[in-house]
Design a protein around this motif. Structure first.
Motif, PDB file in Angstrom:
ATOM      1  N   TYR A  64     -17.745  -1.551  -3.445  1.00  0.00           N
ATOM      2  CA  TYR A  64     -16.977  -2.225  -4.496  1.00  0.00           C
ATOM      3  C   TYR A  64     -15.499  -2.276  -4.123  1.00  0.00           C
ATOM      4  O   TYR A  64     -14.850  -3.316  -4.260  1.00  0.00           O
ATOM      5  N   TYR A  65     -14.967  -1.183  -3.631  1.00  0.00           N
ATOM      6  CA  TYR A  65     -13.558  -1.130  -3.258  1.00  0.00           C
ATOM      7  C   TYR A  65     -13.292  -1.948  -1.994  1.00  0.00           C
ATOM      8  O   TYR A  65     -12.221  -2.538  -1.846  1.00  0.00           O
ATOM      9  N   LEU A  66     -14.250  -1.984  -1.070  1.00  0.00           N
ATOM     10  CA  LEU A  66     -14.089  -2.807   0.123  1.00  0.00           C
ATOM     11  C   LEU A  66     -14.033  -4.283  -0.233  1.00  0.00           C
ATOM     12  O   LEU A  66     -13.221  -5.038   0.309  1.00  0.00           O
ATOM     13  N   ILE A  67     -14.880  -4.697  -1.162  1.00  0.00           N
ATOM     14  CA  ILE A  67     -14.871  -6.096  -1.588  1.00  0.00           C
ATOM     15  C   ILE A  67     -13.569  -6.406  -2.324  1.00  0.00           C
ATOM     16  O   ILE A  67     -12.991  -7.483  -2.153  1.00  0.00           O
ATOM     17  N   ALA A  68     -13.093  -5.483  -3.135  1.00  0.00           N
ATOM     18  CA  ALA A  68     -11.831  -5.700  -3.844  1.00  0.00           C
ATOM     19  C   ALA A  68     -10.675  -5.837  -2.860  1.00  0.00           C
ATOM     20  O   ALA A  68      -9.818  -6.717  -3.017  1.00  0.00           O
ATOM     21  N   ALA A  69     -10.640  -5.001  -1.836  1.00  0.00           N
ATOM     22  CA  ALA A  69      -9.569  -5.088  -0.835  1.00  0.00           C
ATOM     23  C   ALA A  69      -9.677  -6.389  -0.047  1.00  0.00           C
ATOM     24  O   ALA A  69      -8.665  -7.043   0.230  1.00  0.00           O
ATOM     25  N   ALA A  70     -10.907  -6.784   0.304  1.00  0.00           N
ATOM     26  CA  ALA A  70     -11.099  -8.042   1.025  1.00  0.00           C
ATOM     27  C   ALA A  70     -10.676  -9.222   0.162  1.00  0.00           C
ATOM     28  O   ALA A  70     -10.060 -10.180   0.651  1.00  0.00           O
ATOM     29  N   PHE A  71     -10.970  -9.167  -1.120  1.00  0.00           N
ATOM     30  CA  PHE A  71     -10.548 -10.242  -2.017  1.00  0.00           C
ATOM     31  C   PHE A  71      -9.033 -10.365  -2.040  1.00  0.00           C
ATOM     32  O   PHE A  71      -8.490 -11.475  -1.976  1.00  0.00           O
ATOM     33  N   LEU A  72      -8.336  -9.239  -2.122  1.00  0.00           N
ATOM     34  CA  LEU A  72      -6.874  -9.284  -2.141  1.00  0.00           C
ATOM     35  C   LEU A  72      -6.316  -9.871  -0.848  1.00  0.00           C
ATOM     36  O   LEU A  72      -5.388 -10.686  -0.861  1.00  0.00           O
ATOM     37  N   ILE A  73      -6.892  -9.468   0.275  1.00  0.00           N
ATOM     38  CA  ILE A  73      -6.417  -9.964   1.562  1.00  0.00           C
ATOM     39  C   ILE A  73      -6.607 -11.470   1.653  1.00  0.00           C
ATOM     40  O   ILE A  73      -5.686 -12.215   2.022  1.00  0.00           O
ATOM     41  N   PHE A  74      -7.799 -11.951   1.284  1.00  0.00           N
ATOM     42  CA  PHE A  74      -8.065 -13.373   1.435  1.00  0.00           C
ATOM     43  C   PHE A  74      -7.417 -14.194   0.332  1.00  0.00           C
ATOM     44  O   PHE A  74      -7.169 -15.384   0.501  1.00  0.00           O
ATOM     45  N   GLU A  75      -7.108 -13.604  -0.793  1.00  0.00           N
ATOM     46  CA  GLU A  75      -6.349 -14.302  -1.821  1.00  0.00           C
ATOM     47  C   GLU A  75      -4.900 -14.488  -1.361  1.00  0.00           C
ATOM     48  O   GLU A  75      -4.306 -15.549  -1.574  1.00  0.00           O
ATOM     49  N   LEU A  76      -4.338 -13.485  -0.731  1.00  0.00           N
ATOM     50  CA  LEU A  76      -2.986 -13.620  -0.178  1.00  0.00           C
ATOM     51  C   LEU A  76      -2.961 -14.632   0.959  1.00  0.00           C
ATOM     52  O   LEU A  76      -1.979 -15.349   1.142  1.00  0.00           O
ATOM     53  N   GLU A  77      -4.055 -14.696   1.701  1.00  0.00           N
ATOM     54  CA  GLU A  77      -4.145 -15.703   2.760  1.00  0.00           C
ATOM     55  C   GLU A  77      -4.029 -17.094   2.172  1.00  0.00           C
ATOM     56  O   GLU A  77      -3.318 -17.954   2.714  1.00  0.00           O
ATOM     57  N   ALA A  78      -4.677 -17.332   1.055  1.00  0.00           N
ATOM     58  CA  ALA A  78      -4.609 -18.650   0.430  1.00  0.00           C
ATOM     59  C   ALA A  78      -3.186 -18.975  -0.010  1.00  0.00           C
ATOM     60  O   ALA A  78      -2.723 -20.112   0.148  1.00  0.00           O
TER      61      ALA A  78
END
Length: 126
Positions: A64-78
């Protein structure tokens, strides 16, 4: 406006900002516990006026925390790519190459997450 005057203004702004932050923290410290009563009922979580049933602690899996961190990274990418797209025509070839390198690095990060099993829930949804 001289450079000295700009520096003085920035320093004054920083001092006022720090002073406001300290004043807010001190007010919170002195007034925060003023109305708090030390009762056992205040330590219970509020669930629409009902007493809690069962445990109020939930354990989340690490994925769950890995997905949350990945979401933040790829949201910042956008957000970064949006800013790049706005200035696309004025950046030239060096801007395009930098954006491609940026996307390749993020793609390698996504491949790494997939290979490590960050998105593998093992057939469980909870």
């Amino acid at each position: 406006m001289s450079a000295f005057h700009s520096g003085v203004m920035i320093g004054l702004f920083a001092l006022i900002s720090v002073g406001i932050i300290i004043a807010m923290l001190m007010l919170n410290r002195f007034l925060g516990n003023f109305y708090r009563q030390q009762q056992h009922d205040n330590d219970l979580p509020f669930e629409s006026g009902l007493l809690p049933s069962g445990s109020t602690q939930r354990h989340f899996s690490v994925s769950y925390y890995l997905i949350a961190a990945a979401f933040l990274i790829f949201e910042l990418e956008a957000a970064i790519l949006w800013a790049w797209a706005i200035d696309y025509w004025s950046l030239g070839i060096s801007g395009v190459i930098a954006a491609i390198v940026f996307m390749v690095i993020l793609l390698l990060g996504l491949v790494y997450l997939i290979r490590k099993g960050a998105f593998n829930f093992g057939g469980r949804l909870s």
